[in-house]
Enzyme design. Sequence first.
Site, short mmCIF file in Angstrom:
data_model
loop_
_atom_site.label_atom_id
_atom_site.label_comp_id
_atom_site.label_asym_id
_atom_site.label_seq_id
_atom_site.Cartn_x
_atom_site.Cartn_y
_atom_site.Cartn_z
N ARG A 1 7.09 -21.87 -16.62
CA ARG A 1 6.49 -23.42 -16.29
C ARG A 1 6.72 -23.82 -14.96
NH1 ARG A 1 8.43 -28.56 -19.17
NH2 ARG A 1 6.68 -29.79 -19.10
N HIS B 1 3.86 -25.77 -12.71
CA HIS B 1 4.14 -27.09 -12.18
C HIS B 1 4.14 -27.39 -10.42
CE1 HIS B 1 5.17 -29.32 -15.99
NE2 HIS B 1 4.30 -28.30 -16.49
N ASN C 1 8.02 -33.52 -15.84
CA ASN C 1 8.87 -32.59 -15.18
C ASN C 1 10.28 -32.75 -15.49
OD1 ASN C 1 6.97 -31.35 -13.63
ND2 ASN C 1 7.25 -32.63 -11.82
N HIS D 1 2.12 -20.54 -23.98
CA HIS D 1 2.75 -21.38 -25.07
C HIS D 1 3.03 -20.58 -25.98
CE1 HIS D 1 0.90 -25.50 -23.29
NE2 HIS D 1 1.94 -24.84 -22.55
N THR E 1 6.95 -15.85 -33.14
CA THR E 1 7.81 -15.15 -32.10
C THR E 1 8.07 -15.89 -31.04
OG1 THR E 1 5.65 -14.33 -31.00
CG2 THR E 1 6.52 -12.82 -32.62
C1 HEM Z 1 -3.24 -26.07 -20.15
C2 HEM Z 1 -2.59 -26.97 -19.84
C3 HEM Z 1 -1.22 -27.37 -20.15
C4 HEM Z 1 -0.67 -28.18 -20.87
C5 HEM Z 1 -1.49 -29.50 -21.16
C6 HEM Z 1 0.70 -28.02 -20.97
C7 HEM Z 1 1.69 -28.80 -21.56
C8 HEM Z 1 2.92 -28.57 -21.75
C9 HEM Z 1 3.94 -29.46 -22.26
C10 HEM Z 1 3.64 -30.71 -22.78
C11 HEM Z 1 4.98 -28.64 -22.73
C12 HEM Z 1 6.24 -29.28 -23.52
C13 HEM Z 1 7.09 -30.03 -22.27
C14 HEM Z 1 8.24 -30.81 -23.02
O1 HEM Z 1 8.02 -31.41 -23.82
O2 HEM Z 1 9.55 -30.09 -22.95
C15 HEM Z 1 4.81 -27.35 -22.01
C16 HEM Z 1 5.76 -26.41 -22.22
C17 HEM Z 1 5.51 -25.05 -21.85
N1 HEM Z 1 4.33 -24.63 -20.76
FE1 HEM Z 1 2.74 -25.74 -20.68
N2 HEM Z 1 0.91 -26.77 -20.33
C18 HEM Z 1 -0.17 -26.27 -20.04
C19 HEM Z 1 -0.46 -25.01 -19.33
C20 HEM Z 1 0.75 -24.26 -18.88
C21 HEM Z 1 0.69 -22.91 -18.24
C22 HEM Z 1 -0.70 -22.85 -17.18
C23 HEM Z 1 1.79 -22.43 -18.23
C24 HEM Z 1 2.31 -21.29 -17.39
C25 HEM Z 1 1.74 -19.89 -17.02
C26 HEM Z 1 2.68 -23.16 -19.23
C27 HEM Z 1 3.82 -22.66 -19.58
C28 HEM Z 1 4.67 -23.47 -20.28
C29 HEM Z 1 5.90 -23.02 -20.98
C30 HEM Z 1 6.40 -21.48 -20.75
C31 HEM Z 1 6.70 -24.03 -21.69
C32 HEM Z 1 7.69 -24.04 -22.39
C33 HEM Z 1 8.94 -24.54 -21.33
C34 HEM Z 1 10.42 -24.33 -21.83
O3 HEM Z 1 10.64 -24.07 -22.81
O4 HEM Z 1 11.13 -24.95 -21.12
N3 HEM Z 1 1.83 -24.18 -19.61
N4 HEM Z 1 3.65 -27.11 -21.52
#
Ligand code: HEM
Length: 358
Positions: A90, A94, A119, A219, A269
């Site tokens: 992530r 970002h 962030n 996700h 998973t």
């Molecule tokens: C399509 C648009 C996207 C939106 C709206 C979005 C939004 C979010 C949000 C809101 C979270 C949770 C944050 C929290 O509350 O802790 C999240 C987690 C995450 N996102 Fe996305 N995301 C998007 C695209 C992506 C992309 C492109 C990637 C990487 C290639 C990604 C990887 C992740 C990962 C791995 C997590 C989990 C992080 C953790 O466990 O610390 N996301 N995302």
Amino acid sequence: MAKLALLAVIASLLGAVSCEFPVYAGYGFPRPNPNMPFAFPFPPFFSPASPAPGLRVGYYTHNGRCPQAEKIVRDAVEKATAGEKAGLIRLFFHDCFVQGCDGSVLLSGADTERTAFPNLSLRGFEVIDAAKAALETACPGVVSCADVVAFAGRDASYSLSSGRINYRVPAGRYDGKVSRAGDTFQNLPPPFGDLNLTTAMFAAKGLSQDDMVVLSGAHSIGRSDCSSFPDRLPPVANSSTAMEPKLAQQLTGTCSAGGSVNVLQDAITPDKLDIQYYTNVLSRNVLFNSDASLTTSTETEGLVEFYAGKRPLFRGKFLGPIQWNHDFEDAMVKMGYIGVKTSAEGEIRNTCAFINKP
Ligand code: HEM
């Protein structure tokens, strides 16, 4: 002059938005109004992905710059927890979407990107710092923090996919000197976004709708804070994208504890970077509207079904679940080209959290 005019327009739009709408759960976005289609008013801030001069695979082995660079990063990522690895993937996203892939997300200080709401939940900074410290001992002043983030995102993907995702990272990025909290929310797609908004925000970075569908597969790992999906609970009646009732009921219970509560993105998973995400999208077992809305167009729904293994053939391609690994690799490489800085625009930071002293 043109840039100044653009800034003035953006500033006035920002002013108008913040006056008219309440802020969304601290996210910094206007709250969506169900009676009014959400129009995102901001033009793209930074140059989209393009074949930047200077990036090359094996950049640090070339001319003996720092042949052990990628191994040093890999060793640091291997020691990380599954949660930190999810955070590293992530972190790369970002970093690249705000100011380009230039390590600006790593900078500490008042009003830097790191302090902006989307962030605050980022993880993996310690892993980057450990890798950078080892790199500075081995090859001082050579490896950029932006490249460390790109390598770490790849190594975390490799590890969480049990080696199925395995690609080479073109490198040679320079670190940026600018990091502003205010840049984050108009560049990072919000979780409540619909397909049009999310597609437009990826397009602003030179990434296609297909890239967006592929990368959203991330996700299938990690976690989310309950404050990231208040619009999904309780589920809207008669909506084709509403959260699956059982999951909604369970999350309503978990999230009612108050304070900061984290839940798994993929309960089946949770630590595997895999295609389970696409099955979850189809059964509406996903947290965000941006995930659920992938079923709202024939094209994106078709791709989701293909990756989930529910459609044997799509656009002349077979074996969607295997294809997804390749497409994810390609999309990560493509994302890594967004707004890359050259030596004239950036520097090699000594410490990832601070720009170098003059
Ligand atoms: C399509 C648009 C996207 C939106 C709206 C979005 C939004 C979010 C949000 C809101 C979270 C949770 C944050 C929290 O509350 O802790 C999240 C987690 C995450 N996102 Fe996305 N995301 C998007 C695209 C992506 C992309 C492109 C990637 C990487 C290639 C990604 C990887 C992740 C990962 C791995 C997590 C989990 C992080 C953790 O466990 O610390 N996301 N995302």
